[in-house]
Design an enzyme around this catalytic site. Structure first.
Site, PDB file in Angstrom:
ATOM      1  N   HIS A 160      34.222  -9.637   9.445  1.00  0.00           N
ATOM      2  CA  HIS A 160      33.706  -8.321   9.805  1.00  0.00           C
ATOM      3  C   HIS A 160      34.821  -7.375  10.232  1.00  0.00           C
ATOM      4  O   HIS A 160      34.741  -6.161  10.010  1.00  0.00           O
ATOM      5  CB  HIS A 160      32.667  -8.453  10.917  1.00  0.00           C
ATOM      6  CG  HIS A 160      31.289  -8.704  10.401  1.00  0.00           C
ATOM      7  ND1 HIS A 160      30.294  -9.245  11.152  1.00  0.00           N
ATOM      8  CD2 HIS A 160      30.730  -8.482   9.185  1.00  0.00           C
ATOM      9  CE1 HIS A 160      29.190  -9.350  10.437  1.00  0.00           C
ATOM     10  NE2 HIS A 160      29.443  -8.901   9.239  1.00  0.00           N
ATOM     11  N   CYS A 170      34.380  -6.097  -9.302  1.00  0.00           N
ATOM     12  CA  CYS A 170      33.600  -5.542  -8.193  1.00  0.00           C
ATOM     13  C   CYS A 170      33.883  -6.264  -6.886  1.00  0.00           C
ATOM     14  O   CYS A 170      33.243  -5.997  -5.868  1.00  0.00           O
ATOM     15  CB  CYS A 170      32.102  -5.599  -8.501  1.00  0.00           C
ATOM     16  SG  CYS A 170      31.447  -7.266  -8.728  1.00  0.00           S
TER      17      CYS A 170
END
Length: 548
Positions: free
Chosen positions: A184, A483
């Site tokens: 994160h 991606c």
């Protein structure tokens, strides 16, 4: 001057004095329960509610990806199972702080044992536990230190609540000892265009508050005690990069005019407007999991149609690539596959889980076809975790049957690259998910900081697999995109184009840096850099050869 290295996030650079995050709270002692269980349980419940409210408030203020991360953390504080566990421990004689600490500790151990994405969330859980215990003690929770002047923040790792609400006027860069490129900390740093280097072994022991440092995300280096000349050069480079990032938005292209469409990775239709504002030419990866993860049953065709239509309407005439539900393993869904697996990363996930519950897949593809027919966006749909041509043919045939016009496959498993010629004969396109492709190629869990040195898409083994896919795309005349987060690395983006990649998709905040970097090279120069990189013997050497 000394230097340490880790995994860089972005391409920014910063020079400033260091501030270190305070050490976490010490574990509670074993003092006996100081009040009746009911009273203490009510006090714990109040602390949990206060922490959840604080996290939700920060989420609303942060917005974007940070909001989603903080809302997930708030759910960890609202989980009734935690309060039940705390009460059971207090009934056994533990005091409120100890019971809370141990309850979250048990939850944390469970997440770590699951590996992958869930293991990485253990850091978020630790932060919630710290905040709840701090409330019970009546003290402030550890957090980002205050400063009147700009600084580089150094920490063991950063909790979402800290990263999401950083003062970007003061915090110039982040350095963490733990964490990987998809932690994160890395995700939120990238979303804020904040230079970061994660997984820097030994940084906490090597640096002190007030010590001067240069953080270079492009090279993944942290230089301690740099010279005045080095600091001045870093500050000049920072200003030049900021100026380039604020240049007028144009479509992605190389210096010779070769088009390289720059697309956005999105996880919700709400993110579309910001992506368009930042210059996304379409969507290269739309993650559909947001519709499924909090549900006890699969959403209806009607509900899915509405969400997909909302997304497509934001990109009229543009390409939007949607990934079919990618669940199982580290993102289990009870209505799809909740069976325990010893090694979930290699278990029933992606297309395997969808084939085992085909009606869920059929409903999703039918909803996507409905949205396709209701808008004028160019919808492309791909399946996750495709391993070979048989799985490709299955998915393409099902998509065609349900009315989809453009159907492809994600390349995340090394076998698909080895069989790229076969797969691209069957699929309309392939999109490379570099996060998982790197994980499976290097046999290194992409979420674990202990093996972060292996989680590097610059590794020549990964680059050679990309080359196989690029060559197969050129031979069949079909697009091959990227991606994964590798596309957000400007220097690597150039190499990917040189390996035959035709489109790049990334977090919208990375678009400006990649756009600027592509404009510095021709297609021939990109191919030359790629040719040098794949001869390397390590990721670090590949970076150096591409730059040289």
């Amino acid at each position: 001057m000394s230097a340490l290295s880790g995994v860089g996030v972005g391409r920014g650079i910063a020079a400033a004095k260091v501030l270190k995050m305070p050490e976490p709270l010490a574990p509670p002692g074993d003092a006996p329960l100081s009040a009746p269980v009911d009273e203490e349980a009510a006090r714990v419940q109040g602390a949990l509610q206060d922490v959840a409210a604080e996290l939700l408030s920060r989420a609303a203020a942060a917005g974007g990806e940070a909001q989603q991360v903080l809302e997930a953390a708030a759910l960890m504080a609202q989980d009734p199972a935690i309060l039940d566990d705390v009460r059971t421990r207090m009934e056994g004689g533990a005091n409120a702080e100890r019971a809370t600490w141990d309850a979250y500790g048990a939850f944390r151990d469970m997440l770590v044992s699951m590996g992958g994405y869930m293991a990485e969330r253990a850091t978020d859980l630790d932060d919630v536990a710290q905040r709840v215990v701090a409330r019970l003690r009546g003290v402030a929770a550890p957090g980002v230190p205050a400063s009147d002047e700009p600084f580089i923040l150094v920490a063991r790792d950063l909790a979402p609540a800290d990263t999401a609400t950083l003062d970007l006027e003061k915090t110039l860069a982040l350095v963490t000892q733990d964490g990987g490129p998809t932690s994160h900390t890395a995700i939120l740093a990238r979303s804020k265009s904040l230079p970061a280097v994660v997984g820097v072994t030994g940084i906490l022991a090597a640096v002190a508050d007030g010590q001067r440092a240069i953080v270079d995300a492009r090279t993944g280096s942290v230089e301690l005690d740099p010279s005045d000349d080095a600091v001045a050069a870093a500050q000049t480079e920072r200003e030049e990069r900021l100026a380039a990032a604020s240049a007028p938005i144009t479509d992605g292209a190389l210096a010779d005019g070769t088009k390289v469409p720059l697309l956005a990775n999105l996880g919700s239709p709400k993110e579309a407007a910001k992506a368009v504002e930042l210059g996304a030419e379409g969507v290269g990866l739309f993650r559909t999991e947001f519709l499924f993860l909090d549900a006890t049953s699969a959403p209806t065709v009607e509900a899915q149609t509405a969400s997909y239509t909302e997304l497509l309407q934001a990109f009229p005439g543009r390409k939007v690539v949607v990934r079919a539900l990618d669940a199982g393993a580290d993102k289990p869904l009870s209505f799809l596959n909740d069976a325990h697996e010893e090694n979930p990363a290699l278990g029933l996930r992606g297309i395997r889980a969808l084939r085992a519950s085909e009606q869920i897949l059929r409903d999703q593809l039918a909803a996507l076809a409905n949205a396709q027919d209701a808008t004028d966006a160019e919808l492309w749909v791909m399946a996750p975790m495709i391993a070979d041509v048989e799985e490709t043919e299955y998915f393409v045939a099902l998509g065609r049957e349900l009315g989809l016009r453009t159907v492809g496959a994600m390349a995340e498993v090394p076998s698909i690259a080895v069989l790229a010629d076969q797969v691209l004969e069957a699929a309309d396109f392939v999109s490379i998910g570099t996060n998982d492709l790197t994980q499976y190629t290097m046999a290194a869990d992409r979420q674990l900081g202990s093996v972060s040195s292996f989680q590097d898409p610059w590794h020549p083994a990964v680059l050679r697999l990309v080359k196989l896919l690029g060559e197969a795309g050129a031979a069949t005349g079909k697009p091959v995109g990227v991606c994964g987060e590798a596309a957000a690395d400007p220097a690597l983006a150039v190499v990917l184009v040189g390996l035959g990649v035709t489109t790049l998709s990334m977090s919208p905040s990375a678009l400006a840096d990649v756009r600027a970097e592509l404009l510095t090279v021709t297609l021939e120069e990109a191919r030359e850099r790629a040719a040098r990189a794949i001869t390397a013997r390590s990721a670090a050497e590949a970076r150096g050869l591409a730059a040289g």
